[in-house]
Design a protein around this motif. Structure first.
Motif, PDB file in Angstrom:
ATOM      1  N   ARG A  95       0.830  -1.216   0.000  1.00  0.00           N
ATOM      2  CA  ARG A  95       0.000   0.000   0.000  1.00  0.00           C
ATOM      3  C   ARG A  95       0.864   1.266   0.000  1.00  0.00           C
ATOM      4  O   ARG A  95       0.628   2.174  -0.801  1.00  0.00           O
ATOM      5  CB  ARG A  95      -0.926  -0.013   1.224  1.00  0.00           C
ATOM      6  CG  ARG A  95      -2.052  -1.032   1.050  1.00  0.00           C
ATOM      7  CD  ARG A  95      -2.897  -1.144   2.295  1.00  0.00           C
ATOM      8  NE  ARG A  95      -4.044  -2.023   2.070  1.00  0.00           N
ATOM      9  CZ  ARG A  95      -4.877  -2.409   3.019  1.00  0.00           C
ATOM     10  NH1 ARG A  95      -4.716  -2.013   4.258  1.00  0.00           N
ATOM     11  NH2 ARG A  95      -5.897  -3.203   2.728  1.00  0.00           N
ATOM     12  N   VAL A  96       1.827   1.313   0.900  1.00  0.00           N
ATOM     13  CA  VAL A  96       2.627   2.552   0.999  1.00  0.00           C
ATOM     14  C   VAL A  96       3.322   2.840  -0.331  1.00  0.00           C
ATOM     15  O   VAL A  96       3.381   3.985  -0.783  1.00  0.00           O
ATOM     16  CB  VAL A  96       3.661   2.452   2.141  1.00  0.00           C
ATOM     17  CG1 VAL A  96       4.586   3.681   2.151  1.00  0.00           C
ATOM     18  CG2 VAL A  96       2.958   2.343   3.484  1.00  0.00           C
ATOM     19  N   CYS A 122      -2.940  -1.085   9.632  1.00  0.00           N
ATOM     20  CA  CYS A 122      -3.124  -1.279   8.194  1.00  0.00           C
ATOM     21  C   CYS A 122      -3.776  -2.645   7.966  1.00  0.00           C
ATOM     22  O   CYS A 122      -3.212  -3.529   7.330  1.00  0.00           O
ATOM     23  CB  CYS A 122      -1.783  -1.171   7.461  1.00  0.00           C
ATOM     24  SG  CYS A 122      -2.014  -1.038   5.686  1.00  0.00           S
ATOM     25  N   CYS A 125      -6.191   4.657   8.716  1.00  0.00           N
ATOM     26  CA  CYS A 125      -5.156   5.519   8.135  1.00  0.00           C
ATOM     27  C   CYS A 125      -4.874   6.764   8.977  1.00  0.00           C
ATOM     28  O   CYS A 125      -3.740   7.224   9.027  1.00  0.00           O
ATOM     29  CB  CYS A 125      -5.538   5.919   6.713  1.00  0.00           C
ATOM     30  SG  CYS A 125      -5.760   4.493   5.637  1.00  0.00           S
ATOM     31  N   CYS A 128      -2.221   6.089  11.392  1.00  0.00           N
ATOM     32  CA  CYS A 128      -1.062   5.384  10.825  1.00  0.00           C
ATOM     33  C   CYS A 128       0.175   6.291  10.783  1.00  0.00           C
ATOM     34  O   CYS A 128       0.100   7.421  10.300  1.00  0.00           O
ATOM     35  CB  CYS A 128      -1.407   4.907   9.417  1.00  0.00           C
ATOM     36  SG  CYS A 128      -0.032   4.113   8.607  1.00  0.00           S
ATOM     37  N   ASN A 130       1.166   7.510   7.126  1.00  0.00           N
ATOM     38  CA  ASN A 130       0.097   7.960   6.210  1.00  0.00           C
ATOM     39  C   ASN A 130       0.575   9.073   5.272  1.00  0.00           C
ATOM     40  O   ASN A 130       0.120   9.171   4.137  1.00  0.00           O
ATOM     41  CB  ASN A 130      -1.195   8.348   6.967  1.00  0.00           C
ATOM     42  CG  ASN A 130      -0.950   9.363   8.057  1.00  0.00           C
ATOM     43  OD1 ASN A 130       0.130   9.952   8.120  1.00  0.00           O
ATOM     44  ND2 ASN A 130      -1.924   9.568   8.915  1.00  0.00           N
ATOM     45  N   CYS A 143       1.872   7.734   1.913  1.00  0.00           N
ATOM     46  CA  CYS A 143       1.343   6.418   1.528  1.00  0.00           C
ATOM     47  C   CYS A 143       0.651   6.583   0.172  1.00  0.00           C
ATOM     48  O   CYS A 143      -0.364   7.284   0.056  1.00  0.00           O
ATOM     49  CB  CYS A 143       0.359   5.909   2.578  1.00  0.00           C
ATOM     50  SG  CYS A 143      -0.533   4.443   2.027  1.00  0.00           S
ATOM     51  N   ILE A 149      -6.664   2.124  -1.839  1.00  0.00           N
ATOM     52  CA  ILE A 149      -6.182   1.164  -0.824  1.00  0.00           C
ATOM     53  C   ILE A 149      -6.664  -0.259  -1.105  1.00  0.00           C
ATOM     54  O   ILE A 149      -5.912  -1.225  -0.973  1.00  0.00           O
ATOM     55  CB  ILE A 149      -6.636   1.622   0.587  1.00  0.00           C
ATOM     56  CG1 ILE A 149      -5.932   2.928   0.948  1.00  0.00           C
ATOM     57  CG2 ILE A 149      -6.336   0.562   1.641  1.00  0.00           C
ATOM     58  CD1 ILE A 149      -6.442   3.585   2.211  1.00  0.00           C
TER      59      ILE A 149
HETATM   60  S1  SF4 Z   1      -2.001   5.137   5.439  1.00  0.00           S
HETATM   61 FE1  SF4 Z   1      -3.595   3.598   5.533  1.00  0.00          FE
HETATM   62  S2  SF4 Z   1      -3.223   2.295   3.758  1.00  0.00           S
HETATM   63 FE2  SF4 Z   1      -1.388   3.516   4.051  1.00  0.00          FE
HETATM   64  S3  SF4 Z   1      -0.074   2.172   5.300  1.00  0.00           S
HETATM   65 FE3  SF4 Z   1      -1.215   3.478   6.700  1.00  0.00          FE
HETATM   66  S4  SF4 Z   1      -3.026   2.325   7.261  1.00  0.00           S
HETATM   67 FE4  SF4 Z   1      -2.131   1.362   5.451  1.00  0.00          FE
END
Ligand code: SF4
Length: 342
Positions: free
Chosen positions: A146-147, A191, A198, A201, A204, A207, A215
């Motif tokens: 994802r990142v 995640c 998010c 996170c 984020n 990301c 996502i």
């Molecule tokens: S921002 Fe969201 S999608 Fe991206 S790594 Fe963090 S939790 Fe995962």
């Protein structure tokens, strides 16, 4: 100085990470290895009681090496994917016999042991020996894909290579032990697969999946293939006193080493029926899904007066309410027995 990806993950872990899981109490290879294997395909909350029972019975690698496979499998009953338990036992014997009870310290050497893949080997060597190597379990795959917006199904080699390359590129130079646990935690608690948190996170900012509002595209899904369905008949023999016959399966193959019911084809059942003490009665059909196929199981119950009324079969055992926990049973056999013993 600009915070790196690893700095952010570590700072988050220090405040929000989990530090009280049973296997974190001693970051030595044996408990880390057992937990890593149990956590493959299984959630933390399910694993904890299994882990505690396993460690109470086999507190060190030598105790596991000396145990009977039957006992190891019986403590594994309910966790599924029994090859994991068989490989644990094999690996314990190798470590006990050829490594004087000491685990190899590098990912490169650990990965040579049965059932220890590159990620598990990395987790053991990074967490216990501070080796600067990456891991890529299901949780870490999700975060990295994802990142860095790495598309494609991680089961495909080129996607896996890109994920490994990226996971290695962001490794810190210090605190690799904490970083490895932090990455697993981040994927398990923030995640997460559906509806990741998010806002909470630490990575984020930057990301790509979040930025691109994509996502749910990561990690890429496995291309769908429809699984074939096979059928089998299981012959369940029960005495009036409530004893139920099972038989141990060969060590290799499906449910290897576990107890189940003898399987028959419809033709074999038809040929056998005139020789049975009573006519077989159909119980409810069960569906069991494997990675590559579905199995429809038709259990046929034969009731007899006493054990002597039926010829013996190889590797048989008779279960009753008192001793059924002592046997490692495959999941369908467990369900059938539960329905019969009530
Ligand atoms: S921002 Fe969201 S999608 Fe991206 S790594 Fe963090 S939790 Fe995962």
């Amino acid at each position: 100085m600009k915070q790196t990806f690893a700095d952010k993950v570590l700072a988050w872990f220090d405040v929000f990470g989990r530090h009280d899981l049973p296997w974190q109490q001693s970051l030595t290879p044996y408990p880390v290895w057992i937990s890593e294997i149990m956590l493959q395909q299984t959630q933390v909350q399910t694993v904890i009681p299994y882990f505690d029972r396993f460690m109470a019975r086999f507190p060190c690698v030598n105790a596991l090496a000396e145990a009977d496979l039957d006992e190891v499998l019986s403590l594994w009953t309910g966790l599924g994917y029994y090859a994991r338990a068989r490989n644990l036992h094999k690996t314990a014997r190798i470590i006990s016999e050829f490594h004087q009870g000491e685990f190899p310290r590098s990912q490169q050497d650990l990965v040579k042991l049965p059932g220890i893949g590159r990620s598990t080997a990395g987790a053991i060597s990074a967490i216990c020996f501070n080796e600067r190597v990456a891991i890529l379990d299901g949780n870490v795959k999700r975060v990295i894909s994802r990142v860095f917006a790495i598309g494609g199904w991680p089961g495909q080699r080129d996607t896996a290579e890109r994920l490994w390359g990226q996971a290695e590129a962001v490794l810190p130079h210090e605190r690799i032990n904490a970083y490895t646990q932090a990455m697993m935690d981040l994927g398990a608690t923030v995640c997460v697969g559906k509806a990741p948190l998010c806002e909470a996170c630490p990575v984020n900012e930057g990301c790509l999946a979040l930025e691109q509002d994509s996502i749910s595209d990561y990690p890429g899904r496995k291309p769908k293939v429809s699984k074939p369905t096979r059928r089998t008949i299981m012959l369940v023999v029960k005495t009036r006193a409530g004893e139920i016959r099972v038989a141990q399966r060969p060590p290799e193959g499906i449910w290897g080493g576990l107890y189940s019911f003898p399987e028959l084809t419809p033709q074999a059942l038809e040929a056998l029926t005139p020789h049975l003490p009573s006519a077989p009665r159909a119980l409810d059909t069960l569906k069991h899904s494997f990675t590559h196929f579905h199995l429809m199981i038709e259990p046929m119950l034969v009731e007899i007066d006493a054990i002597e009324d039926i010829p013996r079969i190889d590797h048989e055992a008779w279960l009753s309410e008192d001793n059924s926990e002592a046997f490692g049973l495959c999941r369908p056999a467990q369900k059938i027995i539960q329905s019969l013993l009530g």
